[in-house]
Design a protein around this motif. Structure first.
Motif, PDB file in Angstrom:
ATOM      1  N   ARG A 102       0.838  -1.195   0.000  1.00 32.28           N
ATOM      2  CA  ARG A 102       0.000   0.000   0.000  1.00 32.28           C
ATOM      3  C   ARG A 102       0.870   1.240   0.000  1.00 32.28           C
ATOM      4  O   ARG A 102       1.923   1.294   0.628  1.00 32.28           O
ATOM      5  N   ARG A 103       0.393   2.271  -0.694  1.00 35.73           N
ATOM      6  CA  ARG A 103       1.040   3.581  -0.654  1.00 35.73           C
ATOM      7  C   ARG A 103       0.334   4.406   0.425  1.00 35.73           C
ATOM      8  O   ARG A 103      -0.882   4.640   0.339  1.00 35.73           O
ATOM      9  N   VAL A 104       1.091   4.777   1.432  1.00 29.45           N
ATOM     10  CA  VAL A 104       0.550   5.549   2.542  1.00 29.45           C
ATOM     11  C   VAL A 104       1.386   6.806   2.714  1.00 29.45           C
ATOM     12  O   VAL A 104       2.396   7.005   2.034  1.00 29.45           O
ATOM     13  N   THR A 105       0.982   7.648   3.645  1.00 29.96           N
ATOM     14  CA  THR A 105       1.675   8.916   3.865  1.00 29.96           C
ATOM     15  C   THR A 105       2.460   8.863   5.166  1.00 29.96           C
ATOM     16  O   THR A 105       1.905   8.581   6.235  1.00 29.96           O
ATOM     17  N   LEU A 106       3.754   9.107   5.050  1.00 31.19           N
ATOM     18  CA  LEU A 106       4.619   9.227   6.229  1.00 31.19           C
ATOM     19  C   LEU A 106       4.489  10.646   6.745  1.00 31.19           C
ATOM     20  O   LEU A 106       4.835  11.613   6.053  1.00 31.19           O
ATOM     21  N   LEU A 107       3.954  10.788   7.947  1.00 23.55           N
ATOM     22  CA  LEU A 107       3.696  12.111   8.497  1.00 23.55           C
ATOM     23  C   LEU A 107       5.005  12.823   8.820  1.00 23.55           C
ATOM     24  O   LEU A 107       5.981  12.190   9.255  1.00 23.55           O
ATOM     25  N   PRO A 120       4.009  21.411   7.343  1.00 26.70           N
ATOM     26  CA  PRO A 120       4.783  20.608   6.390  1.00 26.70           C
ATOM     27  C   PRO A 120       3.951  19.435   5.881  1.00 26.70           C
ATOM     28  O   PRO A 120       3.141  18.875   6.605  1.00 26.70           O
ATOM     29  N   GLN A 121       4.160  19.072   4.623  1.00 24.67           N
ATOM     30  CA  GLN A 121       3.399  18.008   3.985  1.00 24.67           C
ATOM     31  C   GLN A 121       4.054  16.647   4.223  1.00 24.67           C
ATOM     32  O   GLN A 121       5.281  16.545   4.339  1.00 24.67           O
ATOM     33  N   GLY A 122       3.215  15.607   4.297  1.00 21.42           N
ATOM     34  CA  GLY A 122       3.737  14.263   4.445  1.00 21.42           C
ATOM     35  C   GLY A 122       4.332  13.741   3.144  1.00 21.42           C
ATOM     36  O   GLY A 122       4.190  14.352   2.075  1.00 21.42           O
ATOM     37  N   ARG A 123       4.984  12.582   3.239  1.00 20.22           N
ATOM     38  CA  ARG A 123       5.660  12.008   2.079  1.00 20.22           C
ATOM     39  C   ARG A 123       5.061  10.652   1.770  1.00 20.22           C
ATOM     40  O   ARG A 123       4.827   9.838   2.683  1.00 20.22           O
ATOM     41  N   GLU A 124       4.801  10.369   0.485  1.00 19.18           N
ATOM     42  CA  GLU A 124       4.235   9.079   0.106  1.00 19.18           C
ATOM     43  C   GLU A 124       5.301   7.996   0.181  1.00 19.18           C
ATOM     44  O   GLU A 124       6.405   8.155  -0.342  1.00 19.18           O
ATOM     45  N   VAL A 125       4.970   6.878   0.839  1.00 19.20           N
ATOM     46  CA  VAL A 125       5.883   5.741   1.001  1.00 19.20           C
ATOM     47  C   VAL A 125       5.112   4.462   0.713  1.00 19.20           C
ATOM     48  O   VAL A 125       3.879   4.455   0.637  1.00 19.20           O
ATOM     49  N   GLU A 156      15.147   3.808   0.427  1.00 18.05           N
ATOM     50  CA  GLU A 156      15.509   3.548   1.820  1.00 18.05           C
ATOM     51  C   GLU A 156      14.329   2.935   2.569  1.00 18.05           C
ATOM     52  O   GLU A 156      13.193   3.392   2.444  1.00 18.05           O
ATOM     53  N   VAL A 157      14.588   1.885   3.363  1.00 17.05           N
ATOM     54  CA  VAL A 157      13.555   1.257   4.177  1.00 17.05           C
ATOM     55  C   VAL A 157      13.695   1.747   5.612  1.00 17.05           C
ATOM     56  O   VAL A 157      14.778   1.681   6.206  1.00 17.05           O
ATOM     57  N   ARG A 158      12.595   2.256   6.160  1.00 20.70           N
ATOM     58  CA  ARG A 158      12.584   2.728   7.538  1.00 20.70           C
ATOM     59  C   ARG A 158      11.504   1.975   8.314  1.00 20.70           C
ATOM     60  O   ARG A 158      10.459   1.645   7.763  1.00 20.70           O
ATOM     61  N   THR A 159      11.756   1.762   9.595  1.00 20.43           N
ATOM     62  CA  THR A 159      10.731   1.222  10.481  1.00 20.43           C
ATOM     63  C   THR A 159      10.200   2.365  11.327  1.00 20.43           C
ATOM     64  O   THR A 159      10.969   3.040  12.020  1.00 20.43           O
ATOM     65  N   VAL A 160       8.904   2.576  11.263  1.00 25.38           N
ATOM     66  CA  VAL A 160       8.288   3.703  11.960  1.00 25.38           C
ATOM     67  C   VAL A 160       7.094   3.208  12.759  1.00 25.38           C
ATOM     68  O   VAL A 160       6.573   2.112  12.526  1.00 25.38           O
ATOM     69  N   GLY A 161       6.663   4.004  13.706  1.00 29.72           N
ATOM     70  CA  GLY A 161       5.494   3.658  14.493  1.00 29.72           C
ATOM     71  C   GLY A 161       4.220   3.777  13.677  1.00 29.72           C
ATOM     72  O   GLY A 161       4.151   4.529  12.696  1.00 29.72           O
ATOM     73  N   TRP A 162       3.194   3.018  14.079  1.00 28.96           N
ATOM     74  CA  TRP A 162       1.922   3.058  13.371  1.00 28.96           C
ATOM     75  C   TRP A 162       1.367   4.479  13.313  1.00 28.96           C
ATOM     76  O   TRP A 162       0.772   4.886  12.314  1.00 28.96           O
ATOM     77  N   ASP A 163       1.575   5.261  14.392  1.00 27.81           N
ATOM     78  CA  ASP A 163       1.022   6.610  14.433  1.00 27.81           C
ATOM     79  C   ASP A 163       1.799   7.598  13.583  1.00 27.81           C
ATOM     80  O   ASP A 163       1.433   8.772  13.505  1.00 27.81           O
ATOM     81  N   GLU A 164       2.873   7.145  12.934  1.00 28.80           N
ATOM     82  CA  GLU A 164       3.659   8.031  12.081  1.00 28.80           C
ATOM     83  C   GLU A 164       3.247   7.949  10.613  1.00 28.80           C
ATOM     84  O   GLU A 164       3.832   8.631   9.771  1.00 28.80           O
ATOM     85  N   VAL A 165       2.277   7.088  10.310  1.00 27.76           N
ATOM     86  CA  VAL A 165       1.799   6.972   8.934  1.00 27.76           C
ATOM     87  C   VAL A 165       0.280   7.090   8.927  1.00 27.76           C
ATOM     88  O   VAL A 165      -0.384   6.852   9.937  1.00 27.76           O
ATOM     89  N   THR A 166      -0.274   7.434   7.782  1.00 26.48           N
ATOM     90  CA  THR A 166      -1.711   7.546   7.644  1.00 26.48           C
ATOM     91  C   THR A 166      -2.112   7.121   6.236  1.00 26.48           C
ATOM     92  O   THR A 166      -1.286   7.139   5.322  1.00 26.48           O
ATOM     93  N   GLY A 167      -3.373   6.720   6.085  1.00 26.06           N
ATOM     94  CA  GLY A 167      -3.873   6.360   4.762  1.00 26.06           C
ATOM     95  C   GLY A 167      -4.221   4.902   4.608  1.00 26.06           C
ATOM     96  O   GLY A 167      -4.587   4.463   3.512  1.00 26.06           O
TER      97      GLY A 167
END
Length: 456
Positions: A102-107, A120-125, A156-167
């Motif tokens: 899925r393409r989601v938004t990294l906040l 600031p705008q989020g980034r699609e990942v 680049e692959v990053r591991t982020v918290g669930w609350d850091e992405v949306t969509g």
């Protein structure tokens, strides 16, 4: 197993296809997916359990039954499970099938708006993995996701918290399937077909688009006819023709026989002439005759070929066991329809002969060949009478035109929807009537970590 202290994170892609064992070490099945329920806001999803593939049907295993992941297997606390077929509910989400790719938004980091009042705008990942973890409160949560920043596999692959992405709850068109397929790349075609069968039509089409022609052809041959037609119809005509070329002529003919005549003819014209020719020949015969069931690609040899050559041919990995059971000896030409048929050599006989022996000297000429118009009941009796797994089919000129295998016959003897029943059966309770779907109970005592996010 000694319980581990504290929470242990498990990455879902590492679970894909793992063996599931009961407390005695007996195999229950393989992990098919991780089932979660999404929650409002930025609350991480609760993990409900695992969809486990048992004899090509999924069952639900509550996450509370999982006690560990050891030596590449998921270990359960009890063998008492519900053997009813898993049916996904509206509030449930499959992590591997629906969240990966899925393409989601990294906040962006939580900073104050700029002087002009804009934030600031989020980034699609792209999501490449997700991690689940037990909590002290008794739940398992999907608390982290691995995302790829940037386009292509080199991002680049990053591991982020669930609350850091949306969509995640937004509908998405054109979702890829690369990471889903990577998680199940070692599955056999029949098992991958089972996975596809339980996906939505949209997701099936996306997976089909991501498979290469050869792999898609193998999977199509394992699907019910209705889903074969659906997937083929979703491909561009040129790609559909390429996939048909990659299928066995008999399977391609069966699939084309399900299409409207004009559509089948259009695809045949797009195929390479040498690939389309055997398919056209098979389409001439009635479906329930030897000609309609046969494959036109048996192992064909000249009488002066050696036993060593014959054994080398039957060792080819793409041959089914039934086709590898015997070779057929003919006069030239050696492509069906061949020259005059001389006989067949059984695999076991070949193993007993010196490698330099000519196959023309060890052929069996006592088995009466079938005719293309031989009806199904007679074909069945013929195979049973001679204890054969395959039988030659000759035309009126005595030329070998194909071979009927026992699996071809079984396809026609079983009910027309047998593949669907196999893929989606509600039946066969190994231990008596199954209990209703269990809710998530107490957390497991601990799960060993299963590595870092895939691709990181």
């Amino acid at each position: 197993m000694t319980a581990r202290q504290g929470p242990s994170r498990v990455y879902c892609r590492r679970l894909a296809g793992l063996l599931v064992l009961d407390p005695n070490g007996d195999q229950v099945g393989r992990v098919h997916d991780v089932i979660v329920t999404l929650r409002l806001g930025h609350e991480p999803p609760r993990v409900l359990g695992l969809a486990v593939e048992v004899q090509r049907r999924p069952i639900f295993v509550p996450i509370s039954r999982v006690t560990g992941v050891e030596s590449g297997a998921v270990v359960l606390s009890s063998a008492r499970l519900s053997w009813r077929r898993f049916a996904q509910r509206p509030n449930e989400t499959r992590v591997l099938a629906e969240l990966l790719d899925r393409r989601v938004t990294l906040l962006p980091p939580r900073v104050e708006p700029s002087v002009d009042g804009t934030a600031p705008q989020g980034r699609e990942v792209t999501v490449v993995d997700a991690a689940i973890e037990p909590t002290r409160g008794g739940d398992w949560l999907l608390d982290q996701v691995a995302v790829r920043v940037g386009k292509g596999r080199r991002g680049e692959v990053r591991t982020v918290g669930w609350d850091e992405v949306t969509g995640f709850t937004l509908p998405e068109e054109g979702q890829g399937a690369a990471n889903l397929l990577a998680a199940f790349e070692r599955l056999r075609p029949a098992d991958l077909a089972s996975l596809l069968h339980h996906l939505s039509s949209k997701r099936r089409a996306e997976v089909a688009a991501a498979l290469d022609d050869e792999r898609l052809a193998d999977v199509l041959e394992e699907l019910p006819e209705e889903e074969q037609v659906e997937l083929l119809g979703g491909l561009a005509a040129e790609r559909a023709a390429d996939v048909l070329e990659a299928m066995g002529p008999d399977d391609a003919a069966d699939l084309l026989g399900e299409l409207p005549t004009d559509e089948a003819e259009r695809l045949l014209r797009l195929m390479e002439p040498e690939e389309a020719a055997p398919v056209r020949r098979l389409l001439v015969y009635a479906d329930d005759t030897a000609g309609g069931m046969m494959t036109s690609e048996p192992v064909v040899l000249a009488p002066n070929a050696t036993v060593a050559e014959a054994l080398a041919r039957v060792r080819e990995p793409e041959l089914s066991p039934a086709l590898a059971a015997q070779v057929y000896v003919v006069r030239p030409p050696y492509e069906t329809p061949t020259g005059r048929y001389l006989g067949l050599a059984h695999f076991q006989r070949l193993l007993r002969e010196p490698p330099s022996t000519l196959v023309g000297g060890v052929i069996d000429v006592d088995i009466t060949p079938l005719r293309p118009d031989t009806p199904l009941p007679e074909v069945t009796r013929h195979l049973a009478s001679y204890n054969l797994v395959a039988a030659p089919v000759l035309d009126d000129a005595g030329r070998l035109v194909g071979v009927v295998t026992v699996d071809d016959v079984l396809d026609h003897l079983l009910p027309s929807d047998w593949r669907e029943r196999q893929l989606a059966s509600d039946a066969v309770n190994r231990t008596g009537p199954g209990a209703p779907r269990a809710a998530v109970g107490a957390p497991p005592t601990g799960v060993s970590p299963v590595g870092d996010p895939a691709g990181s």
